[in-house]
Write a protein that holds these residues in place. Structure first.
Motif, PDB file in Angstrom:
ATOM      1  N   GLY A   1      -5.164   4.647   9.985  1.00 52.52           N
ATOM      2  CA  GLY A   1      -6.265   3.791   9.536  1.00 52.52           C
ATOM      3  C   GLY A   1      -5.774   2.564   8.795  1.00 52.52           C
ATOM      4  O   GLY A   1      -6.134   1.429   9.139  1.00 52.52           O
TER       5      GLY A   1
ATOM      6  N   MET B   1       1.598  18.025   8.298  1.00 53.90           N
ATOM      7  CA  MET B   1       2.048  17.811   6.912  1.00 53.90           C
ATOM      8  C   MET B   1       1.710  18.979   5.992  1.00 53.90           C
ATOM      9  O   MET B   1       1.241  18.792   4.853  1.00 53.90           O
ATOM     10  CB  MET B   1       1.476  16.511   6.345  1.00 53.90           C
TER      11      MET B   1
ATOM     12  N   ALA C   1       4.619   1.066   7.857  1.00 52.09           N
ATOM     13  CA  ALA C   1       5.245   2.385   8.006  1.00 52.09           C
ATOM     14  C   ALA C   1       4.132   3.379   8.282  1.00 52.09           C
ATOM     15  O   ALA C   1       3.416   3.781   7.381  1.00 52.09           O
ATOM     16  CB  ALA C   1       6.005   2.735   6.739  1.00 52.09           C
TER      17      ALA C   1
ATOM     18  N   CYS D   1       6.962  12.160   6.534  1.00 56.13           N
ATOM     19  CA  CYS D   1       6.615  11.730   7.901  1.00 56.13           C
ATOM     20  C   CYS D   1       7.748  12.036   8.870  1.00 56.13           C
ATOM     21  O   CYS D   1       7.526  12.159  10.065  1.00 56.13           O
ATOM     22  CB  CYS D   1       6.301  10.237   7.908  1.00 56.13           C
TER      23      CYS D   1
ATOM     24  N   GLY E   1       1.295   4.472   5.268  1.00 60.40           N
ATOM     25  CA  GLY E   1       0.162   5.399   5.318  1.00 60.40           C
ATOM     26  C   GLY E   1      -0.149   5.829   6.729  1.00 60.40           C
ATOM     27  O   GLY E   1       0.659   5.642   7.643  1.00 60.40           O
TER      28      GLY E   1
ATOM     29  N   HIS F   1      11.849   5.063   2.000  1.00 60.26           N
ATOM     30  CA  HIS F   1      10.591   5.793   2.168  1.00 60.26           C
ATOM     31  C   HIS F   1       9.633   4.996   3.043  1.00 60.26           C
ATOM     32  O   HIS F   1       8.482   5.371   3.217  1.00 60.26           O
ATOM     33  CB  HIS F   1       9.932   6.073   0.813  1.00 60.26           C
TER      34      HIS F   1
ATOM     35  N   ILE G   1       0.885  -1.175   0.000  1.00 63.68           N
ATOM     36  CA  ILE G   1       0.000   0.000   0.000  1.00 63.68           C
ATOM     37  C   ILE G   1       0.914   1.214   0.000  1.00 63.68           C
ATOM     38  O   ILE G   1       1.838   1.299   0.815  1.00 63.68           O
ATOM     39  CB  ILE G   1      -0.860   0.033   1.273  1.00 63.68           C
ATOM     40  N   SER G   2       0.664   2.149  -0.925  1.00 60.79           N
ATOM     41  CA  SER G   2       1.536   3.331  -0.983  1.00 60.79           C
ATOM     42  C   SER G   2       0.721   4.603  -0.739  1.00 60.79           C
ATOM     43  O   SER G   2      -0.459   4.646  -1.040  1.00 60.79           O
ATOM     44  CB  SER G   2       2.262   3.386  -2.332  1.00 60.79           C
ATOM     45  N   PRO G   3       1.376   5.642  -0.207  1.00 59.53           N
ATOM     46  CA  PRO G   3       0.647   6.849   0.199  1.00 59.53           C
ATOM     47  C   PRO G   3       0.515   7.870  -0.923  1.00 59.53           C
ATOM     48  O   PRO G   3       1.182   7.779  -1.948  1.00 59.53           O
ATOM     49  CB  PRO G   3       1.532   7.407   1.308  1.00 59.53           C
TER      50      PRO G   3
ATOM     51  N   PRO H   1       2.246   6.729  10.762  1.00 63.01           N
ATOM     52  CA  PRO H   1       2.428   8.176  10.920  1.00 63.01           C
ATOM     53  C   PRO H   1       3.521   8.527  11.929  1.00 63.01           C
ATOM     54  O   PRO H   1       3.935   7.704  12.736  1.00 63.01           O
ATOM     55  CB  PRO H   1       1.065   8.628  11.448  1.00 63.01           C
ATOM     56  N   GLY H   2       3.958   9.766  11.850  1.00 66.56           N
ATOM     57  CA  GLY H   2       4.885  10.310  12.846  1.00 66.56           C
ATOM     58  C   GLY H   2       4.391  11.690  13.247  1.00 66.56           C
ATOM     59  O   GLY H   2       3.445  12.214  12.658  1.00 66.56           O
TER      60      GLY H   2
ATOM     61  N   HIS I   1       4.024  10.697  -1.235  1.00 71.63           N
ATOM     62  CA  HIS I   1       5.188  10.475  -2.130  1.00 71.63           C
ATOM     63  C   HIS I   1       4.841   9.317  -3.048  1.00 71.63           C
ATOM     64  O   HIS I   1       5.427   8.241  -2.939  1.00 71.63           O
ATOM     65  CB  HIS I   1       6.468  10.115  -1.373  1.00 71.63           C
TER      66      HIS I   1
HETATM   67  P1  NAD Z   1      -3.570   7.537   4.005  1.00 74.09           P
HETATM   68  O1  NAD Z   1      -3.583   6.765   5.281  1.00 74.09           O
HETATM   69  O2  NAD Z   1      -4.705   8.428   3.676  1.00 74.09           O
HETATM   70  O3  NAD Z   1      -3.431   6.541   2.779  1.00 74.09           O
HETATM   71  C1  NAD Z   1      -2.365   5.640   2.704  1.00 74.09           C
HETATM   72  C2  NAD Z   1      -2.779   4.434   1.902  1.00 74.09           C
HETATM   73  O4  NAD Z   1      -3.658   3.631   2.667  1.00 74.09           O
HETATM   74  C3  NAD Z   1      -3.514   4.757   0.628  1.00 74.09           C
HETATM   75  O5  NAD Z   1      -3.087   3.892  -0.407  1.00 74.09           O
HETATM   76  C4  NAD Z   1      -4.979   4.512   0.991  1.00 74.09           C
HETATM   77  O6  NAD Z   1      -5.745   4.198  -0.123  1.00 74.09           O
HETATM   78  C5  NAD Z   1      -4.837   3.347   1.922  1.00 74.09           C
HETATM   79  N1  NAD Z   1      -5.896   3.145   2.917  1.00 74.09           N
HETATM   80  C6  NAD Z   1      -6.372   4.059   3.779  1.00 74.09           C
HETATM   81  N2  NAD Z   1      -7.273   3.494   4.609  1.00 74.09           N
HETATM   82  C7  NAD Z   1      -7.356   2.179   4.257  1.00 74.09           C
HETATM   83  C8  NAD Z   1      -8.098   1.049   4.732  1.00 74.09           C
HETATM   84  N3  NAD Z   1      -8.968   1.139   5.734  1.00 74.09           N
HETATM   85  N4  NAD Z   1      -7.905  -0.157   4.112  1.00 74.09           N
HETATM   86  C9  NAD Z   1      -7.024  -0.269   3.104  1.00 74.09           C
HETATM   87  N5  NAD Z   1      -6.293   0.760   2.607  1.00 74.09           N
HETATM   88  C10 NAD Z   1      -6.464   1.963   3.175  1.00 74.09           C
HETATM   89  O7  NAD Z   1      -2.194   8.348   4.013  1.00 74.09           O
HETATM   90  P2  NAD Z   1      -1.638   9.443   2.996  1.00 74.09           P
HETATM   91  O8  NAD Z   1      -2.266  10.744   3.318  1.00 74.09           O
HETATM   92  O9  NAD Z   1      -1.675   8.955   1.620  1.00 74.09           O
HETATM   93  O10 NAD Z   1      -0.126   9.452   3.499  1.00 74.09           O
HETATM   94  C11 NAD Z   1       0.276  10.165   4.611  1.00 74.09           C
HETATM   95  C12 NAD Z   1       0.445   9.288   5.827  1.00 74.09           C
HETATM   96  O11 NAD Z   1       1.397   8.281   5.566  1.00 74.09           O
HETATM   97  C13 NAD Z   1       0.990  10.102   6.987  1.00 74.09           C
HETATM   98  O12 NAD Z   1       0.393   9.673   8.180  1.00 74.09           O
HETATM   99  C14 NAD Z   1       2.472   9.794   6.949  1.00 74.09           C
HETATM  100  O13 NAD Z   1       3.137   9.941   8.183  1.00 74.09           O
HETATM  101  C15 NAD Z   1       2.439   8.347   6.533  1.00 74.09           C
HETATM  102  N6  NAD Z   1       3.711   7.964   5.917  1.00 74.09           N
HETATM  103  C16 NAD Z   1       4.577   7.231   6.660  1.00 74.09           C
HETATM  104  C17 NAD Z   1       5.800   6.890   6.126  1.00 74.09           C
HETATM  105  C18 NAD Z   1       6.798   6.105   6.928  1.00 74.09           C
HETATM  106  O14 NAD Z   1       7.839   5.759   6.386  1.00 74.09           O
HETATM  107  N7  NAD Z   1       6.533   5.791   8.180  1.00 74.09           N
HETATM  108  C19 NAD Z   1       6.149   7.277   4.824  1.00 74.09           C
HETATM  109  C20 NAD Z   1       5.232   8.028   4.089  1.00 74.09           C
HETATM  110  C21 NAD Z   1       4.002   8.351   4.645  1.00 74.09           C
END
Ligand code: NAD
Length: 473
Positions: free
Chosen positions: A227, A369, A242, A276, A224, A442, A140-142, A244-245, A145
């Motif tokens: 959630g 963010m 990976a 993050c 992500g 990442h 799953i990618s955010p 949140p922070g 990035h």
């Molecule tokens: P997001 O949680 O909205 O989405 C991330 C991914 O999860 C997406 O692909 C989304 O479609 C999926 N998703 C969300 N809820 C889901 C569920 N219930 N079931 C299945 N898939 C689901 O996050 P975002 O806004 O895209 O990214 C930002 C977040 O990611 C921030 O909290 C940031 O800290 C975190 N992040 C962490 C790292 C790390 O290395 N720790 C790196 C990048 C981003």
């Protein structure tokens, strides 16, 4: 004619390769998107990656190196295209910083150098430990990035010998499909089987669920917010998560303030704070608080006064249960875009808005963010550590301290327990790359304990033991 085991393997390998890998001329003629790893259904995407794994696992570490070098080349060749697409599809971040993120992945993503056997020999014989692939890894990618995370995950997980399927963030599905297509095109030209990497055209929560539960996805790699991390952890599969922070910075009275303001401005404003690991709140001890504020303003950051931090929070941040989060329209926006909410007109070059807040303010609690950062006055170093721990929410992700007192730096690192602790530098320096040292990723897996991930984390650890033999000394 009797064939040896090796000969049979070689023939099977050649036949399968002929079926799955096309010559460069042939590849140009294939019209269907599905030939390049982009599938209408998650089940098909997983089956294709699983089929590719059967071929990939017969190949050597040199092949992995060649193919992942191809992916690094994709990152370089498309750094501007992908960066522009990300901005178009999300409205987040700054072009030059996004381009730098692609260069960083190309240069610094961890590769096959992490995959080597370890052995011990002794009176009982010889034990060799190998880092073996799992098979298909579900990712799953955010949205923050989209292409750098995907490219880095691909390099890392292919280096470990796996094949890779993605359910990307829906908002960036077009960009993510283009990344998968280009990676397959480049790797196939280098002799790879098709579909080493795959994704779905329409990622949904339903397709994520299929990926989470599919018997052929052996490991999940999830990046992500809270959630999706919670959702992935409900499955019976191993998960690298990976999450949140909310990285706090603490500045004490011994710190080099000039260095601190430069470093924090560079790091917290990078790509409008959507990393993050970027600083999200700054604690400064009372003795140097006013001097810090003046110095931070001199870095062209814009100080908000009176009720402005409250007014901006009312518009930009939203409460969901006990959590504050940033409204989607304001994630990763330039400081002058946020300033417009307050009726202020600033130039595009202002790195950050900032202002003094109490320690329980929404700007402190939220992983914002975006280009606004709260500064909190603390009595002394001790109170600063306590407040930093609270603000970090025990994510144990990233934190930093500016001090000339080495004992305090040690106390801070022990107390915060974060995967990344930076002393006297911007938090970005903690994640390798051009700004730091050692590995870069990442995918910083705090909830599941791997920290800055590298290819070994995406392997099974296996041992062969030859009892009573092969020790030749
Ligand atoms: P997001 O949680 O909205 O989405 C991330 C991914 O999860 C997406 O692909 C989304 O479609 C999926 N998703 C969300 N809820 C889901 C569920 N219930 N079931 C299945 N898939 C689901 O996050 P975002 O806004 O895209 O990214 C930002 C977040 O990611 C921030 O909290 C940031 O800290 C975190 N992040 C962490 C790292 C790390 O290395 N720790 C790196 C990048 C981003």
């Amino acid at each position: 004619m009797d064939l040896s085991e090796d000969q049979i393997q070689a023939i099977v390998h050649r036949v399968v390769q002929n079926v799955t890998a096309a010559s460069p001329e042939e590849t140009e003629q294939v019209p269907s998107k599905e030939s390049w790893g982009v599938f209408g259904s998650m089940n098909d995407a997983i089956d294709a990656a699983d089929g590719a794994f059967l071929v990939y696992e017969t190949m050597g570490i040199q092949d992995r190196k060649r193919f992942t070098d191809g992916v690094r080349q994709v990152a370089l060749d498309f750094k501007e295209t992908f960066s522009r697409m990300a901005i178009e599809q999300t409205g987040m971040g700054r072009l030059t910083h996004k381009i730098a993120k692609h260069e960083n992945v190309a240069k610094h993503a961890s590769g096959v150098e992490f995959i080597y056997p370890e052995c011990r020999s002794g009176k009982n014989g010889l034990a060799v430990d190998e880092y073996a692939p799992w098979g298909v890894i579900g990712n799953i990618s955010p949205s923050t990035h989209p292409s750098p995370t995907m490219l880095e995950n691909i390099i890392t997980q292919l280096s470990a010998g796996n094949t890779v399927v993605f359910n990307p963030h829906p908002s960036t599905k077009k960009l993510n499909a283009t990344v998968i297509e280009q990676c397959n095109r480049y790797m196939v030209k280098l002799g790879a089987p098709r579909n080493l990497v795959t994704c779905v055209t329409e990622p949904t929560l339903e397709s994520a669920k299929i990926m989470f539960q599919h018997p052929k996805t052996r490991l999940l790699s999830v990046t992500g917010g809270p959630g999706v991390v919670a959702e992935a952890m409900k499955t019976a599969k191993p998960v690298i998560a990976a999450g949140p922070g909310n990285p706090p910075v603490l500045i004490d009275e011994t710190a080099d303030l000039e260095q601190a303001v430069k470093e924090i401005t560079m790091s917290a404003s990078f790509d409008n704070n959507i990393l993050c690991i970027a600083e999200k709140e700054i604690f400064v001890v009372d003795q140097v608080f006013n001097t810090f504020i003046q110095a931070f303003e001199k870095q062209r950051n814009k100080k908000l006064v009176g009720q402005q931090m409250d007014l901006l929070a009312d518009q930009v941040l939203q409460k969901d249960g006990n959590h504050y989060f940033t409204r989607r329209d304001f994630v990763g926006r330039n400081a002058n875009v946020l300033a417009r909410v307050l009726g202020m007109h600033l130039t595009d070059e202002v790195p950050l808005l900032f202002g003094e807040t109490p320690t329980d303010h929404p700007w402190v609690v939220a992983e914002q963010m975006t280009s606004c950062i709260p500064v909190i006055r603390v009595r002394d170093f001790k109170e600063g550590v306590e407040q930093a721990i609270k603000a970090e929410h025990h994510f144990e992700h990233t934190s930093s301290v500016f001090t000339r007192d080495i004992n305090r730096a040690t106390i801070f690192a022990k107390a915060l327990k974060t995967d990344i602790v930076v002393v006297n530098g911007g938090t970005l320096r903690g994640n390798g790359g051009d700004l730091g040292e050692f590995s870069f990723s990442h995918t910083i897996a705090s909830p599941t304990g791997q920290g800055i991930t590298n290819p070994r984390h995406f392997c099974r650890h296996r041992r062969i033991m030859t009892a009573g033999a092969l020790r030749f000394v």
